[in-house]
Design a protein around this motif. Structure first.
Motif, PDB file in Angstrom:
ATOM      1  N   LYS A 109       0.844  -1.256   0.034  1.00  0.00           N
ATOM      2  CA  LYS A 109      -0.086  -0.016   0.051  1.00  0.00           C
ATOM      3  C   LYS A 109       0.956   1.133   0.015  1.00  0.00           C
ATOM      4  O   LYS A 109       0.609   2.294  -0.801  1.00  0.00           O
ATOM      5  CB  LYS A 109      -0.741   0.126   1.354  1.00  0.00           C
ATOM      6  CG  LYS A 109      -2.011   0.847   1.116  1.00  0.00           C
ATOM      7  CD  LYS A 109      -2.913   0.582   2.213  1.00  0.00           C
ATOM      8  CE  LYS A 109      -4.291   1.296   2.221  1.00  0.00           C
ATOM      9  NZ  LYS A 109      -5.275   0.937   3.142  1.00  0.00           N
ATOM     10  N   ILE A 110       1.836   1.286   0.731  1.00  0.00           N
ATOM     11  CA  ILE A 110       2.803   2.410   1.005  1.00  0.00           C
ATOM     12  C   ILE A 110       3.503   2.305  -0.390  1.00  0.00           C
ATOM     13  O   ILE A 110       3.720   3.506  -0.899  1.00  0.00           O
ATOM     14  CB  ILE A 110       3.726   2.285   2.046  1.00  0.00           C
ATOM     15  CG1 ILE A 110       2.829   2.516   3.349  1.00  0.00           C
ATOM     16  CG2 ILE A 110       4.650   3.454   1.905  1.00  0.00           C
ATOM     17  CD1 ILE A 110       3.876   2.002   4.507  1.00  0.00           C
ATOM     18  N   SER A 111       3.752   1.340  -0.790  1.00  0.00           N
ATOM     19  CA  SER A 111       4.668   1.221  -2.140  1.00  0.00           C
ATOM     20  C   SER A 111       3.771   2.029  -3.270  1.00  0.00           C
ATOM     21  O   SER A 111       4.443   2.653  -4.252  1.00  0.00           O
ATOM     22  CB  SER A 111       4.942  -0.005  -2.503  1.00  0.00           C
ATOM     23  OG  SER A 111       5.612  -0.046  -3.927  1.00  0.00           O
ATOM     24  N   ASP A 112       2.539   1.680  -3.531  1.00  0.00           N
ATOM     25  CA  ASP A 112       1.693   2.343  -4.350  1.00  0.00           C
ATOM     26  C   ASP A 112       1.633   3.815  -4.311  1.00  0.00           C
ATOM     27  O   ASP A 112       1.273   4.570  -5.302  1.00  0.00           O
ATOM     28  CB  ASP A 112       0.224   1.468  -4.332  1.00  0.00           C
ATOM     29  CG  ASP A 112       0.274   0.108  -4.834  1.00  0.00           C
ATOM     30  OD1 ASP A 112       1.183  -0.247  -5.690  1.00  0.00           O
ATOM     31  OD2 ASP A 112      -0.665  -0.597  -4.488  1.00  0.00           O
ATOM     32  N   SER A 113       1.485   4.035  -2.945  1.00  0.00           N
ATOM     33  CA  SER A 113       1.438   5.585  -2.882  1.00  0.00           C
ATOM     34  C   SER A 113       2.624   6.361  -3.317  1.00  0.00           C
ATOM     35  O   SER A 113       2.574   7.503  -3.759  1.00  0.00           O
ATOM     36  CB  SER A 113       1.355   5.972  -1.378  1.00  0.00           C
ATOM     37  OG  SER A 113       2.200   5.526  -0.536  1.00  0.00           O
ATOM     38  N   TYR A 114       3.951   5.860  -3.156  1.00  0.00           N
ATOM     39  CA  TYR A 114       4.838   6.284  -3.673  1.00  0.00           C
ATOM     40  C   TYR A 114       4.876   6.342  -5.201  1.00  0.00           C
ATOM     41  O   TYR A 114       5.383   7.404  -5.968  1.00  0.00           O
ATOM     42  CB  TYR A 114       6.222   5.595  -3.375  1.00  0.00           C
ATOM     43  CG  TYR A 114       6.607   5.757  -1.650  1.00  0.00           C
ATOM     44  CD1 TYR A 114       6.799   7.242  -1.166  1.00  0.00           C
ATOM     45  CD2 TYR A 114       7.061   4.964  -0.915  1.00  0.00           C
ATOM     46  CE1 TYR A 114       7.171   7.485  -0.047  1.00  0.00           C
ATOM     47  CE2 TYR A 114       7.301   5.182   0.269  1.00  0.00           C
ATOM     48  CZ  TYR A 114       7.365   6.636   0.907  1.00  0.00           C
ATOM     49  OH  TYR A 114       7.758   6.718   2.122  1.00  0.00           O
ATOM     50  N   VAL A 115       4.579   5.163  -5.917  1.00  0.00           N
ATOM     51  CA  VAL A 115       4.441   5.325  -7.339  1.00  0.00           C
ATOM     52  C   VAL A 115       3.477   6.081  -7.553  1.00  0.00           C
ATOM     53  O   VAL A 115       3.840   7.108  -8.879  1.00  0.00           O
ATOM     54  CB  VAL A 115       3.926   3.753  -7.746  1.00  0.00           C
ATOM     55  CG1 VAL A 115       3.962   3.829  -9.099  1.00  0.00           C
ATOM     56  CG2 VAL A 115       5.185   2.673  -7.458  1.00  0.00           C
ATOM     57  N   GLN A 116       2.422   6.513  -7.064  1.00  0.00           N
ATOM     58  CA  GLN A 116       1.280   7.497  -7.543  1.00  0.00           C
ATOM     59  C   GLN A 116       2.050   8.871  -7.433  1.00  0.00           C
ATOM     60  O   GLN A 116       1.898   9.680  -8.427  1.00  0.00           O
ATOM     61  CB  GLN A 116       0.196   7.452  -6.588  1.00  0.00           C
ATOM     62  CG  GLN A 116      -0.695   8.447  -6.752  1.00  0.00           C
ATOM     63  CD  GLN A 116      -2.123   8.446  -5.875  1.00  0.00           C
ATOM     64  OE1 GLN A 116      -2.041   7.531  -5.079  1.00  0.00           O
ATOM     65  NE2 GLN A 116      -3.155   9.155  -6.378  1.00  0.00           N
ATOM     66  N   LYS A 117       2.921   8.990  -6.382  1.00  0.00           N
ATOM     67  CA  LYS A 117       3.534  10.397  -6.238  1.00  0.00           C
ATOM     68  C   LYS A 117       4.318  10.478  -7.359  1.00  0.00           C
ATOM     69  O   LYS A 117       4.468  11.796  -8.054  1.00  0.00           O
ATOM     70  CB  LYS A 117       4.052  10.564  -5.029  1.00  0.00           C
ATOM     71  CG  LYS A 117       3.323  10.612  -3.813  1.00  0.00           C
ATOM     72  CD  LYS A 117       3.919  10.701  -2.447  1.00  0.00           C
ATOM     73  CE  LYS A 117       2.933  10.736  -1.390  1.00  0.00           C
ATOM     74  NZ  LYS A 117       3.491  10.659  -0.113  1.00  0.00           N
ATOM     75  N   ALA A 118       5.301   9.439  -7.541  1.00  0.00           N
ATOM     76  CA  ALA A 118       6.040   9.577  -8.797  1.00  0.00           C
ATOM     77  C   ALA A 118       5.440   9.820 -10.160  1.00  0.00           C
ATOM     78  O   ALA A 118       6.068  10.455 -10.854  1.00  0.00           O
ATOM     79  CB  ALA A 118       7.054   8.191  -8.861  1.00  0.00           C
TER      80      ALA A 118
END
Length: 66
Positions: A38-47
């Motif tokens: 879930k945290i990984s997906d949020s970082y990808v979204q920000k990127a």
């Protein structure tokens, strides 16, 4: 030694700063993908949001140069 001074005086463009931020978020996303998806997906979204900003800057730059 002159190279160090030159690098210190050289300022980063907005595009370079955004590219570095995007790279940082992608690295964090990769590390978190092993731990918390879930945290990984949020970082990808920000990127991806930063990538859109980069694209906007690039298209504006192309319009100015043509």
């Amino acid at each position: 030694m002159l190279q160090k001074i030159f690098n210190f005086l050289k300022r980063k463009t907005q595009l370079e700063k955004l590219q570095e931020k995007q790279e940082e978020f992608l690295k964090k996303a990769y590390e978190q993908s092993k731990i918390n998806r879930k945290i990984s997906d949020s970082y990808v979204q920000k990127a991806n949001e930063i990538a859109q900003k980069i694209d906007t800057i690039m298209t504006q730059h192309k319009k100015i140069n043509t």
